[in-house]
Scaffold this motif. Sequence first.
Motif, PDB file in Angstrom:
ATOM      1  N   ILE A 193       8.981  27.140  -5.882  1.00 41.18           N
ATOM      2  CA  ILE A 193       8.825  25.768  -4.712  1.00 41.18           C
ATOM      3  C   ILE A 193       9.022  24.624  -5.783  1.00 41.18           C
ATOM      4  CG2 ILE A 193       7.245  24.818  -3.337  1.00 41.18           C
ATOM      5  CD1 ILE A 193       5.736  27.317  -3.109  1.00 41.18           C
ATOM      6  N   GLU A 194       9.838  23.872  -4.849  1.00 46.99           N
ATOM      7  CA  GLU A 194      10.205  22.382  -5.535  1.00 46.99           C
ATOM      8  C   GLU A 194       8.919  21.743  -5.631  1.00 46.99           C
ATOM      9  OE1 GLU A 194      12.441  18.664  -5.559  1.00 46.99           O
ATOM     10  OE2 GLU A 194      12.750  19.530  -3.569  1.00 46.99           O
ATOM     11  N   ALA A 195       8.793  21.055  -6.807  1.00 42.70           N
ATOM     12  CA  ALA A 195       7.718  20.343  -7.237  1.00 42.70           C
ATOM     13  C   ALA A 195       7.499  19.237  -6.206  1.00 42.70           C
ATOM     14  CB  ALA A 195       7.837  19.725  -8.559  1.00 42.70           C
ATOM     15  N   SER A 196       8.396  18.428  -5.584  1.00 48.00           N
ATOM     16  CA  SER A 196       7.977  17.561  -4.631  1.00 48.00           C
ATOM     17  C   SER A 196       7.515  17.979  -3.433  1.00 48.00           C
ATOM     18  CB  SER A 196       9.359  16.536  -4.533  1.00 48.00           C
ATOM     19  OG  SER A 196      10.176  17.360  -3.985  1.00 48.00           O
ATOM     20  N   VAL A 197       7.932  19.334  -2.918  1.00 42.45           N
ATOM     21  CA  VAL A 197       7.675  19.815  -1.829  1.00 42.45           C
ATOM     22  C   VAL A 197       6.157  20.458  -2.026  1.00 42.45           C
ATOM     23  CG1 VAL A 197       7.994  21.917  -0.225  1.00 42.45           C
ATOM     24  CG2 VAL A 197       9.747  20.313  -0.929  1.00 42.45           C
ATOM     25  N   ALA A 198       5.733  21.100  -3.190  1.00 42.82           N
ATOM     26  CA  ALA A 198       4.428  21.317  -3.579  1.00 42.82           C
ATOM     27  C   ALA A 198       3.505  20.369  -3.570  1.00 42.82           C
ATOM     28  CB  ALA A 198       4.635  22.080  -5.028  1.00 42.82           C
ATOM     29  N   ALA A 199       3.863  19.221  -4.104  1.00 41.51           N
ATOM     30  CA  ALA A 199       2.929  18.140  -4.037  1.00 41.51           C
ATOM     31  C   ALA A 199       2.503  17.588  -2.599  1.00 41.51           C
ATOM     32  CB  ALA A 199       3.640  17.028  -5.050  1.00 41.51           C
ATOM     33  N   ARG A 200       3.740  17.510  -1.770  1.00 45.08           N
ATOM     34  CA  ARG A 200       3.765  17.183  -0.450  1.00 45.08           C
ATOM     35  C   ARG A 200       2.745  18.115   0.190  1.00 45.08           C
ATOM     36  NH1 ARG A 200       9.470  14.508   0.100  1.00 45.08           N
ATOM     37  NH2 ARG A 200       9.074  12.412   0.262  1.00 45.08           N
ATOM     38  N   LEU A 201       2.852  19.367  -0.059  1.00 42.16           N
ATOM     39  CA  LEU A 201       2.005  20.113   0.900  1.00 42.16           C
ATOM     40  C   LEU A 201       0.370  20.112   0.281  1.00 42.16           C
ATOM     41  CD1 LEU A 201       4.342  23.599   0.926  1.00 42.16           C
ATOM     42  CD2 LEU A 201       3.897  21.888   2.755  1.00 42.16           C
TER      43      LEU A 201
ATOM     44  N   ALA B 273       0.985  -1.205   0.035  1.00 48.34           N
ATOM     45  CA  ALA B 273       0.041   0.108   0.120  1.00 48.34           C
ATOM     46  C   ALA B 273       0.865   1.333   0.006  1.00 48.34           C
ATOM     47  CB  ALA B 273      -1.126  -0.074   1.213  1.00 48.34           C
ATOM     48  N   LEU B 274       2.040   1.497   0.940  1.00 50.14           N
ATOM     49  CA  LEU B 274       2.847   2.397   0.823  1.00 50.14           C
ATOM     50  C   LEU B 274       3.348   2.603  -0.677  1.00 50.14           C
ATOM     51  CD1 LEU B 274       4.562   2.335   4.220  1.00 50.14           C
ATOM     52  CD2 LEU B 274       2.619   3.779   3.544  1.00 50.14           C
ATOM     53  N   ASP B 275       3.981   1.497  -1.147  1.00 53.36           N
ATOM     54  CA  ASP B 275       4.411   1.575  -2.525  1.00 53.36           C
ATOM     55  C   ASP B 275       3.436   2.386  -3.641  1.00 53.36           C
ATOM     56  OD1 ASP B 275       6.714   0.652  -2.105  1.00 53.36           O
ATOM     57  OD2 ASP B 275       6.286  -1.315  -2.688  1.00 53.36           O
ATOM     58  N   ARG B 276       2.240   1.860  -3.540  1.00 56.86           N
ATOM     59  CA  ARG B 276       1.003   2.627  -4.235  1.00 56.86           C
ATOM     60  C   ARG B 276       0.987   4.013  -3.940  1.00 56.86           C
ATOM     61  NH1 ARG B 276      -3.762  -1.898  -4.248  1.00 56.86           N
ATOM     62  NH2 ARG B 276      -4.938  -0.079  -5.933  1.00 56.86           N
ATOM     63  N   ARG B 277       1.024   4.580  -2.640  1.00 56.50           N
ATOM     64  CA  ARG B 277       0.749   5.743  -2.199  1.00 56.50           C
ATOM     65  C   ARG B 277       2.055   6.573  -2.728  1.00 56.50           C
ATOM     66  NH1 ARG B 277       0.176   7.977   3.986  1.00 56.50           N
ATOM     67  NH2 ARG B 277       0.306   9.809   2.528  1.00 56.50           N
ATOM     68  N   ARG B 278       3.146   5.927  -2.741  1.00 56.11           N
ATOM     69  CA  ARG B 278       4.503   6.383  -3.206  1.00 56.11           C
ATOM     70  C   ARG B 278       4.250   7.013  -4.683  1.00 56.11           C
ATOM     71  NH1 ARG B 278       8.000   2.870  -1.105  1.00 56.11           N
ATOM     72  NH2 ARG B 278       7.498   3.781   1.148  1.00 56.11           N
ATOM     73  N   SER B 279       3.809   5.936  -5.481  1.00 56.34           N
ATOM     74  CA  SER B 279       3.713   6.134  -6.928  1.00 56.34           C
ATOM     75  C   SER B 279       2.688   7.216  -7.188  1.00 56.34           C
ATOM     76  CB  SER B 279       3.256   4.660  -7.540  1.00 56.34           C
ATOM     77  OG  SER B 279       4.211   3.741  -7.384  1.00 56.34           O
ATOM     78  N   PHE B 280       1.672   7.290  -6.679  1.00 60.37           N
ATOM     79  CA  PHE B 280       0.657   8.158  -6.573  1.00 60.37           C
ATOM     80  C   PHE B 280       1.112   9.587  -6.247  1.00 60.37           C
ATOM     81  CE2 PHE B 280      -2.907  10.939  -4.851  1.00 60.37           C
ATOM     82  CZ  PHE B 280      -4.008  10.973  -6.041  1.00 60.37           C
ATOM     83  N   ASP B 281       1.938   9.737  -5.162  1.00 63.16           N
ATOM     84  CA  ASP B 281       2.650  11.162  -4.902  1.00 63.16           C
ATOM     85  C   ASP B 281       3.650  11.305  -5.908  1.00 63.16           C
ATOM     86  OD1 ASP B 281       1.309  10.977  -2.453  1.00 63.16           O
ATOM     87  OD2 ASP B 281       2.867  10.437  -1.183  1.00 63.16           O
ATOM     88  N   GLN B 282       4.112  10.429  -6.541  1.00 64.30           N
ATOM     89  CA  GLN B 282       5.084  10.915  -7.730  1.00 64.30           C
ATOM     90  C   GLN B 282       4.096  11.440  -8.806  1.00 64.30           C
ATOM     91  OE1 GLN B 282       7.399   7.302  -7.888  1.00 64.30           O
ATOM     92  NE2 GLN B 282       8.663   7.760  -6.335  1.00 64.30           N
ATOM     93  N   ARG B 283       3.066  10.789  -9.180  1.00 67.68           N
ATOM     94  CA  ARG B 283       2.244  11.180 -10.215  1.00 67.68           C
ATOM     95  C   ARG B 283       1.838  12.779 -10.049  1.00 67.68           C
ATOM     96  NH1 ARG B 283      -0.178   7.006 -13.245  1.00 67.68           N
ATOM     97  NH2 ARG B 283      -1.361   8.916 -14.491  1.00 67.68           N
ATOM     98  N   ILE B 284       1.434  12.965  -8.554  1.00 71.10           N
ATOM     99  CA  ILE B 284       1.181  14.378  -8.477  1.00 71.10           C
ATOM    100  C   ILE B 284       2.363  15.315  -8.760  1.00 71.10           C
ATOM    101  CG2 ILE B 284       0.310  16.041  -6.659  1.00 71.10           C
ATOM    102  CD1 ILE B 284      -1.513  13.604  -7.449  1.00 71.10           C
ATOM    103  N   ALA B 285       3.646  14.923  -8.059  1.00 73.90           N
ATOM    104  CA  ALA B 285       4.828  15.685  -8.219  1.00 73.90           C
ATOM    105  C   ALA B 285       5.000  16.063  -9.797  1.00 73.90           C
ATOM    106  CB  ALA B 285       5.773  15.193  -7.578  1.00 73.90           C
ATOM    107  N   GLY B 286       4.556  14.940 -10.497  1.00 75.14           N
ATOM    108  CA  GLY B 286       4.963  14.882 -11.906  1.00 75.14           C
ATOM    109  C   GLY B 286       4.058  16.085 -12.552  1.00 75.14           C
ATOM    110  N   LEU B 287       2.805  15.985 -12.370  1.00 77.13           N
ATOM    111  CA  LEU B 287       1.949  17.051 -12.536  1.00 77.13           C
ATOM    112  C   LEU B 287       2.264  18.380 -12.351  1.00 77.13           C
ATOM    113  CD1 LEU B 287      -1.934  15.772 -11.879  1.00 77.13           C
ATOM    114  CD2 LEU B 287      -0.811  16.455 -14.087  1.00 77.13           C
ATOM    115  N   VAL B 288       2.553  18.664 -10.815  1.00 76.01           N
ATOM    116  CA  VAL B 288       3.315  19.629 -10.566  1.00 76.01           C
ATOM    117  C   VAL B 288       4.121  20.468 -11.523  1.00 76.01           C
ATOM    118  CG1 VAL B 288       4.300  21.405  -8.714  1.00 76.01           C
ATOM    119  CG2 VAL B 288       2.257  19.703  -8.269  1.00 76.01           C
ATOM    120  N   ARG B 289       5.359  19.443 -11.796  1.00 73.89           N
ATOM    121  CA  ARG B 289       6.475  19.931 -12.659  1.00 73.89           C
ATOM    122  C   ARG B 289       5.948  20.258 -14.017  1.00 73.89           C
ATOM    123  NH1 ARG B 289       8.881  15.238 -11.181  1.00 73.89           N
ATOM    124  NH2 ARG B 289       9.453  15.988  -9.067  1.00 73.89           N
TER     125      ARG B 289
END
Lengths: 206, 206
Positions: A156-164, A128-144
């Motif tokens: 603001i760095e894309a990965s930080v923006a996605a996390r916020l 489940a954590l792996d799938r959450r991580r992939s999801f988060d990466q997709r969001i960071a990709g969208l921000v990028r």
Amino acid sequence: MTDVDEPAPARRGRPGYDREQMLSGAVRVFNEQGYDATSVAALTERLGLSKAALYHHFDSKEQVLDASLERALGPLEAVLVTPEATTGTAISRLAAVLRGAVHVLVAELPHVTLLLRVRGNSEVERRALDRRRSFDQRIAGLVRDAQREGSVRSDIEASVAARLLFGTVNSIVEWYRPGGPETADRLADDVVAVALDGLRTPDAEA
Amino acid sequence: MTDVDEPAPARRGRPGYDREQMLSGAVRVFNEQGYDATSVAALTERLGLSKAALYHHFDSKEQVLDASLERALGPLEAVLVTPEATTGTAISRLAAVLRGAVHVLVAELPHVTLLLRVRGNSEVERRALDRRRSFDQRIAGLVRDAQREGSVRSDIEASVAARLLFGTVNSIVEWYRPGGPETADRLADDVVAVALDGLRTPDAEA
């Protein structure tokens, strides 16, 4: 479904839990007491049913967890492949994903709550954590992508923006209760408004 | 006091934990295993010390919890009475509180993490939840003041805006690790930027 044996006194004669009811009952108990801290014995006692009744529907406590996490992750992943999330400008796709995620959170509140508490203590949790991580990466990709198209600020760095962004979305599970004054649609509007345009009135001085 | 890290056989003969080291060790264990799920016996075993050593500094497990929650709540409440948070426009006071809260989260990460997981199962926890509630109401009040002065949009209810703001701030405990590339100052800037001005580039089309 057949009757549950060993029902709690008040429930005598009532029909037993079906798989769905058992799943939501179990998830309620997991969210209250913690998944790790809840034994199968404690779980079935709280639900007023026998272990046999539970094992009729699920092979193990871990399979109950797996079913619950799927209820959260499946719809969240589905948001990423909707037409709104896959066509148009990156910022409109990002807004669509935020809006879709809020709707999933509201619709699957107990399951998403459990997902957000998973710490990776078992194979099911790690998947489940792996799938959450992939999801988060997709969001960071969208921000990028949105930064590249110039619609999202690049300071603001894309990965930080996605996390916020998802910090804001996920925090909803802490306080949102269905049936309150805030509908899912309204909440989704508010989240998108705050996340993309901020709280400040345009042109107001800091 | 001398420094003590990971408890293990190697620690034999080394001086014991002082109160501060015991507190941070205990909080690390609580955050890993859950406060309710951690008995005093399990706690002292994990820390490689005797119950007597723990009871030399604390009356009970609950007193350890109380000390930890104070480490989070005290500084958070102190943010509300700084000059930056009590003078100037409401939106600049709000920005100062957000910025100050991020600094407290980063400085007291394990204690704030524990605070955010408290569910109200004891008197100590209920007192902490009351203080969190008062803090949240002060934030909602600040948002309301900013809406009145016209610096914050009025189309989002103040209490919802306050919850989303602190949802963003609190989510930092889930991923921020001290010593990473993101300093507390930079993170505070990012949070204030996203919260007040949003991710969207000014004038970009949705």
